[in-house]
Design an enzyme around this catalytic site. Structure first.
Site: not given
Length: 453
Positions: A103, A242, A244, A246
């Site tokens: 992340s 960010d 990834d 999400d």
């Protein structure tokens, strides 16, 4: 069984250090394969996505080896956002989805997140059972039942079409200039293309991943560079994802940063007006600002608080039948459209509000005045338990007594890093600084004493 591998968001750590080693990834893959291929047939599928970290190649191969060794068939998506894995797990009729990502963490970290066949993250109970299989070891499939692996080249395009389908029919982003910071992460192709296809003039940032620059001075944890780009280019909105994708942090046309609380306030108010907010309830974590709670209460809406972690937000949403939730950090969950936090999806909802209302981002992203909030992190060594020290307990009790009726205090361990997070809210900023400072000093002192022991 005490969980050692799984934290609040899957397995996470520094690459090539326990538990994020290739050997452990292989064992986790084999355990997950055994857990989901429980009838012995060869028709079971798993989809695997990843972000742009260098170690992603290693973990992708190790997980594939473990999964196929137990008879699972692996579909490799390559670099895609985490919400794409949730979507494609269901649309491709897979038994499980896996995202390889840490992340917002720096490039040397990585993680393994699991999604069930419904596209939602696995429950604590399922992860505990997989961890038990990792510890016990599993019997591999017979030679004739080994699984296959296949590259899926159009995964990101399927996700892009889903995203565009959430934007109001007949509306476009013509005339809007948008800075999009992809954090050199998983959305480096998807995000600029979606915005351009919807008609925006796009100023891309963080779209040149090299394996080690993910989240480095960019993205949702470092929005300053994007804020400067918004002002320099005269953009209408800045979007910071960010690694990834999400989570999202937004920037208005003046270069001012708005966090997830302001975004959730905007969406809750608009959805309530449109009759779309189920039971008049927004789900957020204990970290969300007291100002958000007051804003909702003033409109007859309710804030349901959960433990920190987007998975706990989603669990509460599913149990209560609610459709809007998220975190101050920028995880925004819209279960009408997605099974997990989706930064670009949330940003598109703000852009839709801009096109429908004609109001600038500076107006839409300032829904309430925040109560002053101070958060400090204290790092501790492995094996230490500084919150159990009497000196820390006394400091916390003293702070709670001083804040009684004037604010809110939250002390917790991070679920992904060896950190104690000390957060307080209080309209008296001098009192706020004092109580947080006292607790931080006590935690630091306890950590030093235990380290010396």
């Amino acid at each position: 069984m005490t969980r050692q591998l799984f934290g609040t968001d899957g397995v996470r750590g520094t690459a090539n250090t326990w538990p994020m080693t290739a050997e452990m990834a292989l064992r986790i893959g084999a355990a997950a394969g055994r857990y989901f291929r429980n009838d012995g047939s060869n028709g079971h599928r798993v989809v695997i996505g990843k972000d742009t970290r260098l170690s992603g190649y290693m973990f992708e191969n190790a997980l594939t080896a473990g999964l196929t060794s137990t008879g699972m068939n692996v579909l490799l998506l390559g670099p895609v956002p985490t919400p794409a894995v949730g979507l494609l797990t269901t649309s491709m009729r897979a038994d499980v989805g896996i995202m390889i990502s840490a992340s917002h963490n720096p490039h040397q970290d990585n993680g393994i997140k699991f999604f069930g066949p419904d596209g939602f993250k696995l429950s604590d109970e399922a992860e505990t059972e997989i961890e038990a299989l990792v510890e016990q070891g599993v019997e591999p499939a017979k030679a004739g039942n080994i699984g296959r692996a296949k590259r899926i080249d159009d995964g990101r395009f399927r996700y892009m079409e889903r995203l565009k389908g959430t934007f109001p029919h007949g509306r476009r982003l013509d005339g809007l200039k948008v800075v999009i910071d992809c954090a050199n992460g998983a959305a480096y192709k998807v995000a600029p293309e979606v915005l351009w296809e919807l008609g925006a003039k796009v100023v891309p940032m963080g779209t040149n991943p090299n394996g080690t620059n993910i989240n480095a001075g960019c993205g949702s944890t470092h929005p300053q560079a994007a804020a400067e780009m918004v002002v320099t280019h005269g953009a209408d909105l800045g979007i910071c994802l960010d690694g990834d994708a999400d989570r999202v942090i937004l920037i208005d046309e003046n270069g001012d940063v708005a966090d997830g609380d302001q975004l959730m306030a905007l969406m809750a108010a608009r959805w309530a007006e449109q009759g779309r907010l189920r039971d008049g309830t927004l789900v957020a974590t204990v970290m969300s600002n007291l100002g958000l709670e007051r804003f909702l209460g003033g409109r007859g809406l309710r804030l349901e608080r959960t433990a920190v972690g987007d998975r706990y937000v989603v669990e509460a949403m599913r149990q209560g039948g609610w459709n809007l939730g998220g975190e101050q950090s920028g995880h925004i969950v819209l279960t009408d459209f997605a099974t997990t936090g989706d930064g670009l999806l949330a940003a598109l909802q703000v852009l839709a509000a801009m096109t429908e209302s004609g109001q600038p981002a500076s107006r839409l992203l300032r829904q309430f005045d925040t109560v002053p909030q101070l958060l400090k992190n204290v790092r501790y060594a492995a094996g230490q338990r500084p919150l159990e020290a009497p000196s820390v307990e006394r400091a916390i009790a003293g702070a709670q007594a001083r804040l009684n009726g004037h604010g809110r205090l939250l002390i917790r361990k991070s679920g992904t890093e060896p950190l104690i997070r000390v957060m307080a809210e209080c309209e008296d900023e001098s009192l706020l600084a004092e109580v947080v400072g006292d607790i931080v000093a006590a935690v630091e002192g306890a950590a030093m004493i235990r380290a010396a022991e």
